[in-house]
Design a protein around this motif. Structure first.
Motif, PDB file in Angstrom:
ATOM      1  N   THR A 148      19.013  43.285  12.159  1.00 23.49           N
ATOM      2  CA  THR A 148      20.287  43.958  11.960  1.00 23.49           C
ATOM      3  C   THR A 148      20.021  44.860  10.889  1.00 23.49           C
ATOM      4  OG1 THR A 148      21.249  41.881  11.709  1.00 23.49           O
ATOM      5  CG2 THR A 148      22.522  43.771  10.811  1.00 23.49           C
ATOM      6  N   ALA A 149      20.681  46.133  11.940  1.00 21.96           N
ATOM      7  CA  ALA A 149      20.137  47.633  11.610  1.00 21.96           C
ATOM      8  C   ALA A 149      21.321  47.471  10.197  1.00 21.96           C
ATOM      9  CB  ALA A 149      21.662  48.435  12.503  1.00 21.96           C
ATOM     10  N   SER A 150      20.393  48.517   8.951  1.00 25.22           N
ATOM     11  CA  SER A 150      21.006  49.053   7.670  1.00 25.22           C
ATOM     12  C   SER A 150      21.765  50.037   7.659  1.00 25.22           C
ATOM     13  CB  SER A 150      19.677  49.172   7.417  1.00 25.22           C
ATOM     14  OG  SER A 150      18.989  50.463   7.852  1.00 25.22           O
ATOM     15  N   ARG A 151      22.663  49.727   6.231  1.00 26.45           N
ATOM     16  CA  ARG A 151      24.173  50.681   6.217  1.00 26.45           C
ATOM     17  C   ARG A 151      23.160  52.212   6.106  1.00 26.45           C
ATOM     18  NH1 ARG A 151      28.125  49.504   4.084  1.00 26.45           N
ATOM     19  NH2 ARG A 151      28.734  51.676   5.184  1.00 26.45           N
ATOM     20  N   LEU A 152      22.046  52.269   5.662  1.00 34.63           N
ATOM     21  CA  LEU A 152      21.494  53.673   5.727  1.00 34.63           C
ATOM     22  C   LEU A 152      20.709  54.258   7.182  1.00 34.63           C
ATOM     23  CD1 LEU A 152      20.519  54.064   1.828  1.00 34.63           C
ATOM     24  CD2 LEU A 152      22.914  54.829   3.207  1.00 34.63           C
ATOM     25  N   VAL A 153      20.328  54.925   7.608  1.00 35.18           N
ATOM     26  CA  VAL A 153      19.689  55.106   8.573  1.00 35.18           C
ATOM     27  C   VAL A 153      18.858  56.518   8.414  1.00 35.18           C
ATOM     28  CG1 VAL A 153      19.853  56.031  11.245  1.00 35.18           C
ATOM     29  CG2 VAL A 153      21.425  54.919  10.312  1.00 35.18           C
ATOM     30  N   LEU A 154      17.802  56.603   8.417  1.00 29.07           N
ATOM     31  CA  LEU A 154      16.760  57.203   8.432  1.00 29.07           C
ATOM     32  C   LEU A 154      16.798  58.704   9.789  1.00 29.07           C
ATOM     33  CD1 LEU A 154      15.014  59.198   5.901  1.00 29.07           C
ATOM     34  CD2 LEU A 154      12.576  57.546   7.657  1.00 29.07           C
ATOM     35  N   GLY A 155      17.396  60.292   9.205  1.00 25.89           N
ATOM     36  CA  GLY A 155      16.855  60.681  10.503  1.00 25.89           C
ATOM     37  C   GLY A 155      16.067  61.522  10.432  1.00 25.89           C
ATOM     38  N   CYS A 156      15.232  61.711  11.625  1.00 28.70           N
ATOM     39  CA  CYS A 156      13.836  62.083  12.011  1.00 28.70           C
ATOM     40  C   CYS A 156      14.012  63.277  12.658  1.00 28.70           C
ATOM     41  CB  CYS A 156      13.177  61.173  12.882  1.00 28.70           C
ATOM     42  SG  CYS A 156      12.785  59.262  12.022  1.00 28.70           S
ATOM     43  N   MET A 157      14.791  64.488  12.208  1.00 30.74           N
ATOM     44  CA  MET A 157      14.979  65.729  12.956  1.00 30.74           C
ATOM     45  C   MET A 157      13.601  66.528  12.203  1.00 30.74           C
ATOM     46  SD  MET A 157      18.264  68.077  12.204  1.00 30.74           S
ATOM     47  CE  MET A 157      18.358  69.952  13.614  1.00 30.74           C
ATOM     48  N   HIS A 158      13.426  66.451  10.676  1.00 25.14           N
ATOM     49  CA  HIS A 158      12.832  67.385   9.896  1.00 25.14           C
ATOM     50  C   HIS A 158      10.920  67.021  10.612  1.00 25.14           C
ATOM     51  CE1 HIS A 158      15.777  69.749   8.740  1.00 25.14           C
ATOM     52  NE2 HIS A 158      17.127  68.214   7.621  1.00 25.14           N
ATOM     53  N   LEU A 159      10.852  66.068  10.720  1.00 26.72           N
ATOM     54  CA  LEU A 159       9.663  65.338  11.268  1.00 26.72           C
ATOM     55  C   LEU A 159       9.377  65.834  12.541  1.00 26.72           C
ATOM     56  CD1 LEU A 159       9.580  61.625  11.581  1.00 26.72           C
ATOM     57  CD2 LEU A 159       9.268  62.775   9.508  1.00 26.72           C
ATOM     58  N   GLY A 160       7.175  66.149  12.446  1.00 32.53           N
ATOM     59  CA  GLY A 160       7.058  66.879  13.035  1.00 32.53           C
ATOM     60  C   GLY A 160       6.206  68.632  12.809  1.00 32.53           C
TER      61      GLY A 160
END
Length: 323
Positions: A12-24
Protein backbone atom coordinates in the motif's frame (compact mmCIF):
# COMPACT_ATOMS: atom_id res chain seq x y z
CA UNK A 1 -13.62 11.36 1.19
CA UNK A 2 -10.08 10.13 0.54
CA UNK A 3 -8.62 8.43 -2.50
CA UNK A 4 -8.55 4.68 -2.69
CA UNK A 5 -5.21 3.50 -1.28
CA UNK A 6 -2.96 2.49 -4.15
CA UNK A 7 -1.95 -1.13 -3.77
CA UNK A 8 0.13 -3.50 -5.81
CA UNK A 9 2.07 -6.72 -5.21
CA UNK A 10 1.00 -6.58 -1.57
CA UNK A 11 2.09 -2.98 -1.00
CA UNK A 12 0.00 0.00 0.00
CA UNK A 13 1.48 3.37 -1.00
CA UNK A 14 3.04 5.34 1.86
CA UNK A 15 1.65 8.73 2.91
CA UNK A 16 4.96 10.38 2.02
CA UNK A 17 6.52 10.04 -1.44
CA UNK A 18 10.17 10.45 -2.37
CA UNK A 19 10.57 12.75 -5.35
CA UNK A 20 13.65 11.75 -7.34
CA UNK A 21 14.09 15.01 -9.26
CA UNK A 22 17.56 15.70 -7.86
CA UNK A 23 19.09 12.27 -8.40
CA UNK A 24 21.61 11.76 -11.18
CA UNK A 25 23.59 14.99 -10.99
CA UNK A 26 23.28 18.05 -13.20
CA UNK A 27 20.75 18.90 -15.90
CA UNK A 28 23.12 18.37 -18.81
CA UNK A 29 24.29 15.55 -21.04
CA UNK A 30 27.17 14.49 -18.82
CA UNK A 31 27.06 10.87 -17.69
CA UNK A 32 26.11 10.08 -14.08
CA UNK A 33 29.05 9.09 -11.89
CA UNK A 34 29.59 6.37 -9.31
CA UNK A 35 29.09 9.08 -6.68
CA UNK A 36 25.63 9.83 -8.10
CA UNK A 37 24.71 6.16 -7.93
CA UNK A 38 25.97 5.91 -4.35
CA UNK A 39 23.87 8.96 -3.40
CA UNK A 40 20.84 7.24 -4.91
CA UNK A 41 21.50 4.14 -2.80
CA UNK A 42 21.72 6.30 0.33
CA UNK A 43 18.49 8.15 -0.42
CA UNK A 44 16.61 4.93 -1.17
CA UNK A 45 17.84 3.46 2.12
CA UNK A 46 16.80 6.61 4.00
CA UNK A 47 13.34 6.50 2.43
CA UNK A 48 12.80 2.83 3.19
CA UNK A 49 13.96 3.36 6.78
CA UNK A 50 11.17 5.90 7.19
CA UNK A 51 8.51 3.67 5.66
CA UNK A 52 8.45 5.47 2.29
CA UNK A 53 7.83 3.02 -0.56
CA UNK A 54 6.57 5.22 -3.42
CA UNK A 55 9.25 6.81 -5.61
CA UNK A 56 8.30 9.60 -8.02
CA UNK A 57 10.22 10.15 -11.27
CA UNK A 58 9.77 11.95 -14.59
CA UNK A 59 11.42 11.27 -17.91
CA UNK A 60 12.93 14.79 -17.89
CA UNK A 61 14.51 14.73 -14.41
CA UNK A 62 18.21 15.51 -14.85
CA UNK A 63 17.58 14.68 -18.52
CA UNK A 64 16.81 11.05 -17.75
CA UNK A 65 19.74 10.50 -15.38
CA UNK A 66 17.49 10.32 -12.32
CA UNK A 67 15.83 7.20 -13.71
CA UNK A 68 19.14 5.88 -14.95
CA UNK A 69 20.87 5.94 -11.54
CA UNK A 70 17.74 4.60 -9.86
CA UNK A 71 17.81 1.76 -12.36
CA UNK A 72 21.36 0.98 -11.31
CA UNK A 73 20.20 0.83 -7.69
CA UNK A 74 17.48 -1.65 -8.66
CA UNK A 75 19.93 -3.73 -10.68
CA UNK A 76 22.33 -3.96 -7.75
CA UNK A 77 19.62 -4.98 -5.29
CA UNK A 78 17.56 -7.97 -6.44
CA UNK A 79 14.18 -8.02 -4.74
CA UNK A 80 14.00 -4.26 -4.17
CA UNK A 81 11.51 -3.76 -7.04
CA UNK A 82 8.97 -5.93 -5.23
CA UNK A 83 9.27 -3.75 -2.11
CA UNK A 84 8.52 -0.43 -3.76
CA UNK A 85 6.07 1.37 -6.04
CA UNK A 86 7.38 3.29 -9.05
CA UNK A 87 5.74 6.36 -10.54
CA UNK A 88 6.98 8.43 -13.47
CA UNK A 89 5.70 11.23 -15.67
CA UNK A 90 5.86 12.16 -19.33
CA UNK A 91 4.61 14.85 -21.68
CA UNK A 92 7.20 17.65 -21.39
CA UNK A 93 9.59 18.06 -24.30
CA UNK A 94 12.59 20.39 -24.18
CA UNK A 95 13.61 22.63 -27.10
CA UNK A 96 15.38 20.87 -29.94
CA UNK A 97 16.42 21.58 -33.53
CA UNK A 98 12.84 21.23 -34.75
CA UNK A 99 10.71 23.10 -32.18
CA UNK A 100 10.67 25.09 -28.93
CA UNK A 101 9.93 23.62 -25.52
CA UNK A 102 6.45 22.12 -25.63
CA UNK A 103 4.04 19.58 -24.19
CA UNK A 104 3.14 16.43 -26.10
CA UNK A 105 0.27 14.05 -25.30
CA UNK A 106 0.32 12.39 -28.70
CA UNK A 107 0.00 8.61 -28.65
CA UNK A 108 3.43 8.24 -30.23
CA UNK A 109 5.17 10.39 -27.65
CA UNK A 110 3.45 8.81 -24.63
CA UNK A 111 4.30 5.29 -25.78
CA UNK A 112 7.91 6.12 -26.71
CA UNK A 113 8.37 7.98 -23.40
CA UNK A 114 7.25 4.93 -21.43
CA UNK A 115 9.65 2.72 -23.39
CA UNK A 116 12.47 5.08 -22.44
CA UNK A 117 11.41 5.21 -18.78
CA UNK A 118 11.27 1.43 -18.49
CA UNK A 119 14.65 1.07 -20.20
CA UNK A 120 16.36 3.59 -17.91
CA UNK A 121 14.83 2.07 -14.79
CA UNK A 122 15.53 -1.45 -15.99
CA UNK A 123 12.03 -2.67 -15.13
CA UNK A 124 9.20 -4.29 -17.06
CA UNK A 125 6.39 -2.10 -15.75
CA UNK A 126 5.49 1.12 -13.96
CA UNK A 127 2.95 1.19 -11.16
CA UNK A 128 1.78 4.70 -12.13
CA UNK A 129 2.26 6.95 -15.16
CA UNK A 130 1.28 10.61 -14.84
CA UNK A 131 0.82 13.10 -17.68
CA UNK A 132 3.17 15.86 -16.56
CA UNK A 133 1.57 19.16 -17.67
CA UNK A 134 -1.59 19.83 -19.68
CA UNK A 135 -1.08 19.78 -23.45
CA UNK A 136 -3.37 22.34 -25.17
CA UNK A 137 -3.43 20.04 -28.21
CA UNK A 138 -4.53 16.99 -26.23
CA UNK A 139 -6.90 14.64 -28.04
CA UNK A 140 -8.53 12.52 -25.30
CA UNK A 141 -9.17 9.60 -27.65
CA UNK A 142 -5.50 9.51 -28.62
CA UNK A 143 -4.36 9.57 -24.98
CA UNK A 144 -6.83 6.80 -24.14
CA UNK A 145 -5.52 4.72 -27.04
CA UNK A 146 -1.99 5.07 -25.66
CA UNK A 147 -3.16 4.15 -22.16
CA UNK A 148 -5.03 1.07 -23.37
CA UNK A 149 -2.04 -0.22 -25.27
CA UNK A 150 0.34 0.34 -22.36
CA UNK A 151 -1.99 -1.36 -19.91
CA UNK A 152 -2.73 -4.31 -22.21
CA UNK A 153 1.01 -4.90 -22.67
CA UNK A 154 1.57 -4.81 -18.90
CA UNK A 155 3.89 -1.82 -19.13
CA UNK A 156 1.78 0.52 -16.95
CA UNK A 157 -0.65 -0.55 -14.25
CA UNK A 158 -2.30 2.77 -13.30
CA UNK A 159 -2.58 6.22 -14.87
CA UNK A 160 -2.94 9.73 -13.49
CA UNK A 161 -2.23 13.37 -14.24
CA UNK A 162 -0.23 16.28 -12.92
CA UNK A 163 -1.06 20.00 -12.77
CA UNK A 164 -4.56 19.47 -14.20
CA UNK A 165 -7.86 21.16 -13.39
CA UNK A 166 -11.13 19.37 -12.82
CA UNK A 167 -12.29 20.34 -16.30
CA UNK A 168 -9.20 18.92 -17.97
CA UNK A 169 -9.52 15.66 -16.04
CA UNK A 170 -13.20 15.38 -16.98
CA UNK A 171 -12.29 15.84 -20.65
CA UNK A 172 -9.74 13.05 -20.45
CA UNK A 173 -12.13 10.80 -18.55
CA UNK A 174 -14.65 11.14 -21.37
CA UNK A 175 -12.37 8.89 -23.44
CA UNK A 176 -10.64 6.85 -20.72
CA UNK A 177 -13.10 4.63 -18.87
CA UNK A 178 -10.84 3.56 -15.99
CA UNK A 179 -9.94 5.56 -12.86
CA UNK A 180 -7.21 8.17 -12.92
CA UNK A 181 -5.48 7.46 -9.65
CA UNK A 182 -3.58 10.70 -8.93
CA UNK A 183 -3.32 14.43 -9.64
CA UNK A 184 -0.02 16.01 -8.64
CA UNK A 185 -0.29 19.74 -7.88
CA UNK A 186 1.86 22.38 -6.20
CA UNK A 187 0.49 22.57 -2.68
CA UNK A 188 2.23 23.92 0.40
CA UNK A 189 2.02 26.38 3.25
CA UNK A 190 3.40 28.96 0.81
CA UNK A 191 1.34 28.03 -2.27
CA UNK A 192 -2.14 28.37 -0.78
CA UNK A 193 -4.30 28.58 -3.89
CA UNK A 194 -5.73 25.11 -3.32
CA UNK A 195 -7.16 26.32 0.02
CA UNK A 196 -7.91 29.90 -0.99
CA UNK A 197 -10.01 28.88 -4.00
CA UNK A 198 -12.53 27.37 -1.60
CA UNK A 199 -12.29 29.93 1.19
CA UNK A 200 -12.71 32.88 -1.19
CA UNK A 201 -15.84 31.66 -2.98
CA UNK A 202 -18.16 34.66 -3.45
CA UNK A 203 -15.34 37.01 -2.40
CA UNK A 204 -13.75 39.52 -4.85
CA UNK A 205 -10.17 38.36 -4.09
CA UNK A 206 -11.17 34.86 -5.18
CA UNK A 207 -11.01 35.99 -8.81
CA UNK A 208 -7.24 36.30 -8.51
CA UNK A 209 -6.35 33.05 -6.74
CA UNK A 210 -5.20 31.23 -9.89
CA UNK A 211 -6.04 27.74 -8.65
CA UNK A 212 -8.87 26.18 -10.69
CA UNK A 213 -12.02 26.29 -8.58
CA UNK A 214 -13.56 22.93 -7.82
CA UNK A 215 -10.46 20.86 -8.60
CA UNK A 216 -9.82 19.86 -4.99
CA UNK A 217 -13.45 18.88 -4.50
CA UNK A 218 -13.64 16.99 -7.79
CA UNK A 219 -10.56 14.92 -6.97
CA UNK A 220 -12.01 14.08 -3.57
CA UNK A 221 -15.36 13.04 -5.05
CA UNK A 222 -13.70 10.91 -7.72
CA UNK A 223 -11.25 9.46 -5.19
CA UNK A 224 -8.26 10.76 -7.15
CA UNK A 225 -5.18 10.89 -4.93
CA UNK A 226 -3.94 14.45 -4.50
CA UNK A 227 -0.15 14.56 -4.49
CA UNK A 228 1.62 17.75 -3.43
CA UNK A 229 4.81 18.74 -5.21
CA UNK A 230 6.95 21.39 -3.54
CA UNK A 231 5.32 20.64 -0.15
CA UNK A 232 8.21 22.10 1.86
CA UNK A 233 8.26 25.33 -0.19
CA UNK A 234 12.00 24.82 -0.80
CA UNK A 235 12.71 25.08 2.93
CA UNK A 236 11.09 28.49 3.33
CA UNK A 237 9.76 27.65 6.80
CA UNK A 238 12.37 25.13 7.85
CA UNK A 239 15.73 26.85 7.75
CA UNK A 240 16.18 28.75 4.50
CA UNK A 241 17.37 32.34 4.75
CA UNK A 242 14.45 34.72 5.23
CA UNK A 243 16.32 37.83 4.13
CA UNK A 244 14.01 39.97 2.02
CA UNK A 245 10.96 37.82 2.75
CA UNK A 246 7.64 39.49 3.70
CA UNK A 247 6.54 39.70 7.32
CA UNK A 248 3.97 36.93 6.86
CA UNK A 249 6.70 34.48 5.86
CA UNK A 250 8.94 35.44 8.77
CA UNK A 251 6.07 35.18 11.25
CA UNK A 252 4.96 31.82 9.85
CA UNK A 253 8.50 30.44 10.01
CA UNK A 254 8.66 31.53 13.66
CA UNK A 255 5.33 29.83 14.37
CA UNK A 256 6.54 26.64 12.69
CA UNK A 257 9.59 26.76 14.94
CA UNK A 258 7.54 27.20 18.10
CA UNK A 259 5.24 24.30 17.18
CA UNK A 260 8.20 22.08 16.39
CA UNK A 261 9.76 22.85 19.74
CA UNK A 262 6.49 22.27 21.61
CA UNK A 263 5.92 18.93 19.87
CA UNK A 264 9.58 17.93 20.04
CA UNK A 265 9.85 17.43 16.31
CA UNK A 266 11.38 19.10 13.26
CA UNK A 267 10.20 22.14 11.34
CA UNK A 268 9.91 19.99 8.21
CA UNK A 269 7.53 17.65 10.02
CA UNK A 270 5.29 20.55 11.07
CA UNK A 271 5.10 21.94 7.53
CA UNK A 272 4.18 18.52 6.13
CA UNK A 273 1.77 17.74 8.98
CA UNK A 274 -0.14 20.88 7.98
CA UNK A 275 -0.79 19.30 4.57
CA UNK A 276 -1.55 15.89 6.04
CA UNK A 277 -4.18 17.39 8.36
CA UNK A 278 -6.41 18.26 5.40
CA UNK A 279 -9.23 15.72 4.92
CA UNK A 280 -8.37 15.28 1.23
CA UNK A 281 -5.63 12.83 2.27
CA UNK A 282 -2.86 14.74 0.50
CA UNK A 283 0.32 12.81 -0.30
CA UNK A 284 3.40 15.09 -0.09
CA UNK A 285 6.17 14.43 -2.63
CA UNK A 286 9.43 15.28 -0.89
CA UNK A 287 11.98 16.32 -3.49
CA UNK A 288 15.32 15.88 -1.74
CA UNK A 289 18.45 13.81 -2.21
CA UNK A 290 19.62 14.63 1.32
CA UNK A 291 19.14 11.65 3.64
CA UNK A 292 19.21 13.87 6.73
CA UNK A 293 16.48 16.14 5.49
CA UNK A 294 14.39 13.13 4.51
CA UNK A 295 14.69 11.81 8.05
CA UNK A 296 13.60 15.22 9.35
CA UNK A 297 10.37 14.86 7.37
CA UNK A 298 9.46 11.42 8.62
CA UNK A 299 7.76 12.46 11.84
CA UNK A 300 5.03 14.26 9.89
CA UNK A 301 2.88 11.16 9.45
CA UNK A 302 2.91 10.58 13.20
CA UNK A 303 1.99 14.15 14.16
CA UNK A 304 -1.50 15.46 14.72
CA UNK A 305 -2.14 19.19 14.50
CA UNK A 306 -5.25 20.57 16.14
CA UNK A 307 -7.79 22.55 14.13
CA UNK A 308 -6.55 25.67 15.91
CA UNK A 309 -2.92 24.97 15.05
CA UNK A 310 -3.82 24.29 11.42
CA UNK A 311 -5.70 27.58 11.16
CA UNK A 312 -2.95 29.46 12.98
CA UNK A 313 -0.46 28.36 10.33
CA UNK A 314 -2.85 29.04 7.47
CA UNK A 315 -3.88 32.53 8.61
CA UNK A 316 -0.28 33.45 9.37
CA UNK A 317 0.87 32.32 5.93
CA UNK A 318 -1.92 34.10 4.04
CA UNK A 319 -0.97 37.30 5.88
CA UNK A 320 -4.56 38.38 6.51
CA UNK A 321 -7.43 37.42 8.76
CA UNK A 322 -10.15 35.13 7.45
CA UNK A 323 -12.76 36.93 5.29
Amino acid sequence: MNALPLQHHGLTASRLVLGCMHLGGTWDRSAPTAEHVQRAHEVVDAALAQGINLFDHADIYTLGKSEQVFGQVLKARPGLRERILLQSKCGIRFPDESAPGRYDFSREHIVSSVEGILSRLGVESLDILLLHRPDPLMEPDEVAEAFRGLKASGKVRHFGVSNMSAGQIKLLRAAWDEPLVANQLEMSLEKLGWVESGVLVNQPPGAHVGFPEGTLEYCRLERIQLQAWGPLAQGLYSGRSLEGQPESVRETAALVGRLAEAKQTTREAIVLAWLLKHPAGIQPVIGTSNAGRLAACADASRLSLTREEWYALYVSSRGARMP
